[in-house]
Design a protein around this motif. Structure first.
Motif, PDB file in Angstrom:
ATOM      1  N   LEU A  89       0.849  -1.337   0.084  1.00  0.00           N
ATOM      2  CA  LEU A  89      -0.198   0.115  -0.022  1.00  0.00           C
ATOM      3  C   LEU A  89       0.701   1.236  -0.112  1.00  0.00           C
ATOM      4  O   LEU A  89       0.901   2.053  -0.965  1.00  0.00           O
ATOM      5  CB  LEU A  89      -0.938  -0.069   1.247  1.00  0.00           C
ATOM      6  CG  LEU A  89      -1.899   1.360   1.416  1.00  0.00           C
ATOM      7  CD1 LEU A  89      -2.800   1.274   0.287  1.00  0.00           C
ATOM      8  CD2 LEU A  89      -2.366   1.304   2.752  1.00  0.00           C
ATOM      9  N   ARG A 102      -5.803   1.774  -4.687  1.00  0.00           N
ATOM     10  CA  ARG A 102      -5.219   1.183  -3.032  1.00  0.00           C
ATOM     11  C   ARG A 102      -6.027   1.365  -2.085  1.00  0.00           C
ATOM     12  O   ARG A 102      -6.040   0.487  -1.121  1.00  0.00           O
ATOM     13  CB  ARG A 102      -3.687   1.519  -3.247  1.00  0.00           C
ATOM     14  CG  ARG A 102      -3.640   2.915  -3.177  1.00  0.00           C
ATOM     15  CD  ARG A 102      -1.990   3.037  -3.124  1.00  0.00           C
ATOM     16  NE  ARG A 102      -1.767   4.688  -3.084  1.00  0.00           N
ATOM     17  CZ  ARG A 102      -0.794   5.369  -2.501  1.00  0.00           C
ATOM     18  NH1 ARG A 102       0.194   4.324  -2.024  1.00  0.00           N
ATOM     19  NH2 ARG A 102      -0.534   6.556  -2.612  1.00  0.00           N
ATOM     20  N   TRP A 103      -6.341   2.524  -1.874  1.00  0.00           N
ATOM     21  CA  TRP A 103      -7.159   3.001  -0.377  1.00  0.00           C
ATOM     22  C   TRP A 103      -8.221   2.384  -0.355  1.00  0.00           C
ATOM     23  O   TRP A 103      -8.984   1.928   0.642  1.00  0.00           O
ATOM     24  CB  TRP A 103      -7.061   4.432  -0.237  1.00  0.00           C
ATOM     25  CG  TRP A 103      -5.861   4.974   0.101  1.00  0.00           C
ATOM     26  CD1 TRP A 103      -4.766   5.753  -0.547  1.00  0.00           C
ATOM     27  CD2 TRP A 103      -5.248   4.923   1.317  1.00  0.00           C
ATOM     28  NE1 TRP A 103      -3.834   6.187  -0.023  1.00  0.00           N
ATOM     29  CE2 TRP A 103      -4.025   5.513   1.331  1.00  0.00           C
ATOM     30  CE3 TRP A 103      -5.366   4.223   2.491  1.00  0.00           C
ATOM     31  CZ2 TRP A 103      -3.003   5.559   2.328  1.00  0.00           C
ATOM     32  CZ3 TRP A 103      -4.641   4.229   3.746  1.00  0.00           C
ATOM     33  CH2 TRP A 103      -3.185   4.894   3.556  1.00  0.00           C
ATOM     34  N   PHE A 146      -8.067  -1.214   0.631  1.00  0.00           N
ATOM     35  CA  PHE A 146      -7.594  -1.363   2.018  1.00  0.00           C
ATOM     36  C   PHE A 146      -8.672  -1.044   2.858  1.00  0.00           C
ATOM     37  O   PHE A 146      -8.929  -2.100   3.689  1.00  0.00           O
ATOM     38  CB  PHE A 146      -6.411  -0.230   2.137  1.00  0.00           C
ATOM     39  CG  PHE A 146      -6.267  -0.229   3.811  1.00  0.00           C
ATOM     40  CD1 PHE A 146      -5.373  -0.789   4.291  1.00  0.00           C
ATOM     41  CD2 PHE A 146      -6.673   1.058   4.472  1.00  0.00           C
ATOM     42  CE1 PHE A 146      -5.067  -0.968   5.430  1.00  0.00           C
ATOM     43  CE2 PHE A 146      -6.503   1.141   5.754  1.00  0.00           C
ATOM     44  CZ  PHE A 146      -5.425   0.029   6.407  1.00  0.00           C
ATOM     45  N   GLN A 147      -9.316  -0.257   2.520  1.00  0.00           N
ATOM     46  CA  GLN A 147     -10.808  -0.255   3.443  1.00  0.00           C
ATOM     47  C   GLN A 147     -11.756  -1.400   3.097  1.00  0.00           C
ATOM     48  O   GLN A 147     -12.459  -1.698   4.355  1.00  0.00           O
ATOM     49  CB  GLN A 147     -11.700   1.161   3.028  1.00  0.00           C
ATOM     50  CG  GLN A 147     -10.962   2.433   3.155  1.00  0.00           C
ATOM     51  CD  GLN A 147     -10.529   2.588   4.756  1.00  0.00           C
ATOM     52  OE1 GLN A 147     -11.116   2.142   5.519  1.00  0.00           O
ATOM     53  NE2 GLN A 147      -9.536   3.228   5.050  1.00  0.00           N
ATOM     54  N   THR A 155       0.551  -3.524   6.312  1.00  0.00           N
ATOM     55  CA  THR A 155       0.939  -2.561   5.012  1.00  0.00           C
ATOM     56  C   THR A 155       2.368  -2.499   4.876  1.00  0.00           C
ATOM     57  O   THR A 155       2.969  -2.716   5.663  1.00  0.00           O
ATOM     58  CB  THR A 155       0.121  -1.188   4.957  1.00  0.00           C
ATOM     59  OG1 THR A 155       0.726  -0.533   6.011  1.00  0.00           O
ATOM     60  CG2 THR A 155      -1.339  -1.425   5.036  1.00  0.00           C
TER      61      THR A 155
END
Length: 454
Positions: A158, A279-280, A283-284, A295
């Motif tokens: 990440l 990517r975020w 991630f969530q 990460t």
């Protein structure tokens, strides 16, 4: 817990287990409960990509140094590798074509629909359909593996910063200015990007499988900068011949290559932008599973892979994400999963100009089969195509199907000879066997999926 093929066969022969899923091949014990078993910690790590995402399921082994009283970096024993191929490019192409047809209808005064560009609202965190597809398919496989294996925590590539600053802070030191980018991981981010951009090939002679060096297209001695758009890859002989000369003089006898190098250096960063945009969001999504998420940066991933001498693949990159002391069993076969979709609601095929060129049947199911189902077709010896064929089926209203096997398409197979192995779930499966050479190169051949994953 993942087990070897031999153990899976013994459990099935003793009728202590049943097949729960074919792709990936999963068995379920019938004489034990989870509460009565001792499960070891497992880590599922991800290496998100624009076109292909790598997933690695590993058993974690922690070693304690009794004398020093410290816990060493964990050792990853690879149990299962997946390379998930997305279809974001096909989705974008289909949406672009649909928009072009709508514009044509408005311009030719055909069936008119007023533009709706001003009254559309997008919620917070909205992603384009091609990007949302990448996030959702990756999330789907993360949750699927969590259901099949006792995953204790996740890891995702990440962040983009250098870990050298954290190492300095751990010993009470600081890093300031340009020193922040110089250390254990210095240069790995830029080097990894250049290798991916130029496909690990010398830009001047197309040499592969040789040590490559960073080269300034316009030399710094002639005013060139260190920007990525001014960097390329070259082998040592080409780099020495070019020296600090101008690339136009060096490639004067090959104008086609010169044009290609200059155009590729200025190429848009579509793949990098797609990864950064999703990517975020990914991630969530995986954080919502309730498992702790670790990460790591892309530079740390390459540092681990280079330090351990592991070949470059999407799945093995995932195994090297985050804090890793060692990686065992890197030669585990990789299950290749390709997103194919579940078909289309469109029942009329159109040509390049939007006019109908063919019609599909209204019912998608024929004799209990649907396009995308995994089947086994057994043809008798009296048939011209006698044999056993396993693969994805494409149905026809006449009952004569096509079966996509690992060796090609077999046409004209009657539905009476087919047996459903697994219903279509929108993915195509194959299992390439990687035979690593001493030089680190890989030779692949494909066989039926499901016979080497237990």
């Amino acid at each position: 817990m993942p087990c070897s093929e031999k153990r899976a066969r013994k459990l099935l022969e003793a009728r202590r287990a049943r097949v729960a899923r074919l792709y990936p091949f999963t068995i379920r014990l019938v004489d034990l409960y989870v509460e009565d078993c001792a499960l070891q910690p497992m880590r599922l790590s991800l290496d998100p990509g624009s076109k292909t995402t790598g997933l690695a399921l590993s058993r974690i082994e922690t070693q304690v140094n009794v004398e020093a009283g410290e816990i060493s970096e964990p050792v990853m024993h690879i149990a299962f590798l997946v390379e998930l191929t997305h279809r974001g490019a096909q989705i974008k192409k289909a949406l672009t074509g649909r928009a072009a047809l709508r514009r044509r209808r408005r311009g030719r005064n055909l069936r008119y629909r007023a533009p709706r560009l001003d009254n559309r609202t997008r919620p917070e965190g909205w992603l384009a359909p091609s990007l949302e597809h990448r996030v959702r398919t990756t999330e789907t496989w993360v949750r699927r593996i969590i259901r099949l294996a006792p995953v204790t925590h996740l890891a995702q590539e990440l962040v983009r910063f250098d870990m050298q600053a954290m190492q300095a802070e751990a010993v009470g030191g600081t890093i300031e200015g340009v020193e922040y980018q110089r250390g254990t991981l210095a240069g790995y981010e830029l080097g990894e990007y250049l290798l991916a951009k130029w496909d690990r090939t010398c830009a001047y002679c197309d040499a592969t499988a040789v040590p490559l060096e960073k080269d300034h297209i316009e030399p710094r001695s002639r005013g060139g900068s260190d920007r990525v758009s001014n960097l390329t890859l070259s082998c040592r002989p080409c780099n020495q011949r070019k020296g600090n000369g101008d690339v136009r003089e060096f490639l004067a006898k090959d104008p086609a290559r010169l044009k290609r190098v200059l155009a590729h250096a200025k190429a848009p960063l579509k793949d990098a932008a797609a990864v950064n945009s999703t990517r975020w969001a990914l991630f969530q999504r995986i954080k919502a599973t309730g498992l702790p998420v670790e990460t790591g940066s892309g530079g740390r991933t390459k540092f681990n892979r280079t330090r351990l001498g592991i070949p470059k693949t999407h799945a093995l990159d995932a195994a090297c994400v985050g804090v890793v002391g060692d990686v065992r069993r890197p030669a585990v076969p990789v299950l290749s999963v390709k997103c194919t979709g579940r078909g289309s609601r469109q029942r009329t095929r159109v040509d390049a100009f939007g006019f109908p060129r063919g019609y599909l049947m209204r019912e998608k199911s024929v004799h209990g089969f649907r396009t995308g189902d995994m089947v086994r077709a057994t043809l008798p010896v009296t048939s011209q195509k006698a044999g056993v064929y396993t693969g994805r089926v494409a149905v026809r209203a006449s009952g004569s199907f096509n079966v996509q096997t690992a060796h090609g398409v077999v046409q004209g197979i009657g539905h009476k000879h087919c047996i459903v192995l697994m219903r279509g779930d929108g993915y195509a499966y194959s299992l390439p066997l990687q035979q690593l050479t001493p030089a680190g190169q890989s030779k692949e051949r494909t066989r039926e999926a499901g016979h080497a994953i237990a």
